[in-house]
Design a protein around this motif. Sequence first.
Motif, mmCIF file in Angstrom:
data_model
loop_
_atom_site.group_PDB
_atom_site.id
_atom_site.type_symbol
_atom_site.label_atom_id
_atom_site.label_comp_id
_atom_site.label_asym_id
_atom_site.label_seq_id
_atom_site.Cartn_x
_atom_site.Cartn_y
_atom_site.Cartn_z
ATOM 1 N N ALA A 24 -20.975 34.599 -84.692
ATOM 2 C CA ALA A 24 -21.040 34.805 -83.159
ATOM 3 C C ALA A 24 -20.165 33.426 -82.710
ATOM 4 N N PHE A 25 -21.197 32.050 -83.253
ATOM 5 C CA PHE A 25 -19.937 30.618 -83.133
ATOM 6 C C PHE A 25 -18.641 30.769 -83.697
ATOM 7 N N ARG A 26 -18.678 31.385 -85.031
ATOM 8 C CA ARG A 26 -17.660 31.335 -85.701
ATOM 9 C C ARG A 26 -16.154 32.220 -85.153
ATOM 10 N N GLU A 27 -17.055 33.351 -84.332
ATOM 11 C CA GLU A 27 -16.141 34.318 -83.897
ATOM 12 C C GLU A 27 -15.274 34.094 -82.999
ATOM 13 N N MET A 28 -16.217 33.026 -81.681
ATOM 14 C CA MET A 28 -15.796 32.499 -80.531
ATOM 15 C C MET A 28 -14.684 31.836 -81.181
ATOM 16 N N HIS A 29 -14.939 31.116 -82.346
ATOM 17 C CA HIS A 29 -13.923 29.592 -82.466
ATOM 18 C C HIS A 29 -13.119 29.551 -82.958
ATOM 19 N N ALA A 30 -13.486 30.057 -84.397
ATOM 20 C CA ALA A 30 -12.022 30.278 -85.258
ATOM 21 C C ALA A 30 -10.643 30.294 -85.814
ATOM 22 N N ARG A 31 -9.865 30.899 -84.992
ATOM 23 C CA ARG A 31 -8.768 31.992 -84.596
ATOM 24 C C ARG A 31 -8.624 30.485 -83.771
ATOM 25 N N ARG A 32 -9.178 30.049 -82.470
ATOM 26 C CA ARG A 32 -8.680 29.278 -81.013
ATOM 27 C C ARG A 32 -8.746 27.764 -82.529
ATOM 28 N N TRP A 33 -9.405 27.642 -83.082
ATOM 29 C CA TRP A 33 -9.086 26.572 -83.592
ATOM 30 C C TRP A 33 -8.763 26.252 -84.990
ATOM 31 N N CYS A 34 -7.529 26.924 -85.548
ATOM 32 C CA CYS A 34 -6.663 27.299 -86.626
ATOM 33 C C CYS A 34 -5.908 27.322 -85.723
ATOM 34 N N ALA A 35 -5.608 27.349 -84.703
ATOM 35 C CA ALA A 35 -4.149 27.167 -83.711
ATOM 36 C C ALA A 35 -4.393 25.877 -83.308
ATOM 37 N N TYR A 36 -5.788 25.062 -83.123
ATOM 38 C CA TYR A 36 -5.249 23.338 -82.618
ATOM 39 C C TYR A 36 -5.338 22.882 -83.907
ATOM 40 N N ALA A 37 -5.646 23.336 -84.902
ATOM 41 C CA ALA A 37 -5.373 22.597 -86.609
ATOM 42 C C ALA A 37 -4.140 22.692 -86.535
ATOM 43 N N HIS A 38 -3.072 23.795 -86.628
ATOM 44 C CA HIS A 38 -2.345 24.266 -86.983
ATOM 45 C C HIS A 38 -1.010 23.339 -85.829
ATOM 46 N N VAL A 39 -1.173 23.295 -84.190
ATOM 47 C CA VAL A 39 -0.636 22.370 -83.987
ATOM 48 C C VAL A 39 -0.350 21.267 -84.106
ATOM 49 N N HIS A 40 -1.575 20.101 -84.521
ATOM 50 C CA HIS A 40 -1.604 19.315 -85.169
ATOM 51 C C HIS A 40 -0.999 18.418 -86.333
ATOM 52 N N THR A 41 -1.406 20.004 -87.257
ATOM 53 C CA THR A 41 -0.983 19.680 -88.494
ATOM 54 C C THR A 41 0.735 19.905 -88.804
ATOM 55 N N GLY A 42 1.045 20.747 -87.992
ATOM 56 C CA GLY A 42 2.147 22.059 -88.123
ATOM 57 C C GLY A 42 2.205 22.610 -89.903
ATOM 58 N N ASP A 43 0.797 23.153 -90.370
ATOM 59 C CA ASP A 43 0.933 23.746 -91.476
ATOM 60 C C ASP A 43 -0.347 24.823 -91.281
ATOM 61 N N GLY A 44 0.403 26.284 -91.188
ATOM 62 C CA GLY A 44 -0.819 27.122 -90.934
ATOM 63 C C GLY A 44 -2.025 26.678 -91.795
ATOM 64 N N ALA A 45 -1.504 26.983 -93.955
ATOM 65 C CA ALA A 45 -2.463 27.142 -94.636
ATOM 66 C C ALA A 45 -3.447 25.409 -94.122
ATOM 67 N N ALA A 46 -2.960 24.964 -93.615
ATOM 68 C CA ALA A 46 -3.602 24.027 -93.988
ATOM 69 C C ALA A 46 -5.045 24.026 -92.744
ATOM 70 N N ALA A 47 -4.162 24.190 -91.829
ATOM 71 C CA ALA A 47 -4.829 24.305 -90.907
ATOM 72 C C ALA A 47 -6.348 25.145 -91.368
ATOM 73 N N GLU A 48 -6.295 26.576 -92.152
ATOM 74 C CA GLU A 48 -6.742 27.267 -91.902
ATOM 75 C C GLU A 48 -8.069 26.618 -93.136
ATOM 76 N N GLU A 49 -7.578 26.105 -93.793
ATOM 77 C CA GLU A 49 -8.504 25.161 -95.094
ATOM 78 C C GLU A 49 -9.290 24.167 -94.370
ATOM 79 N N ILE A 50 -8.689 23.799 -93.307
ATOM 80 C CA ILE A 50 -9.659 22.425 -92.444
ATOM 81 C C ILE A 50 -10.338 23.335 -91.499
ATOM 82 N N VAL A 51 -10.348 24.044 -90.876
ATOM 83 C CA VAL A 51 -11.328 25.363 -90.361
ATOM 84 C C VAL A 51 -12.196 26.167 -91.154
ATOM 85 N N THR A 52 -11.597 26.565 -92.226
ATOM 86 C CA THR A 52 -12.632 26.644 -93.450
ATOM 87 C C THR A 52 -13.401 25.238 -93.616
#
Length: 187
Positions: A24-52
Amino acid sequence: MTGETDRLPPLRTCSRRLAITFAAFREMHARRWCAYAHVHTGDGAAAEEIVTAVLGQLGRQWPHVLRRPSADAYAWSSLKGHLAAWLAVRGRDSALVTAAFGCVTRLPRECRQRFELLENRMALYAAITRLPERQCDALVLSHVIGYSVGQVASLLGTDESLVRSHIGHAKRKLGSGPPVGHPVSGS
């Protein structure tokens, strides 16, 4: 002593409950955390790797995480640490300024003012990166990522009034200008 252990749920039930709460925690935050990481890295794949990586670490430590005063704040701190490490290893600063380009791709094609809007947003995002960290996070999490004030307070390990104060101070420092952004849609 036996009376106390009789009241405890079987170990399998505890493990199942932990798995459900983490899912439930992962479902609530994973997508938004990816968006946050993408905003700061500029790289969608890197954002997904970080969040994973963060979610993997949290999943392995989930019982420990739940014993923290605020699981959300602990997890958020972990995400921020991973993101900072990713940027530091690459010798990069936040890519928040370039995130404005993503906004243009969502505008209607017939919008003649999109480059002017892009320029304004880039200036705004550059100004946001110069805000104190808590103000920047509160503003980005609420106005760009789409978290509610209550969710931001939980992530930052503070109360809602302080989050509203951070957002208010940030907006005053930024002055009037184009809207901060459109939150990521979803839960």
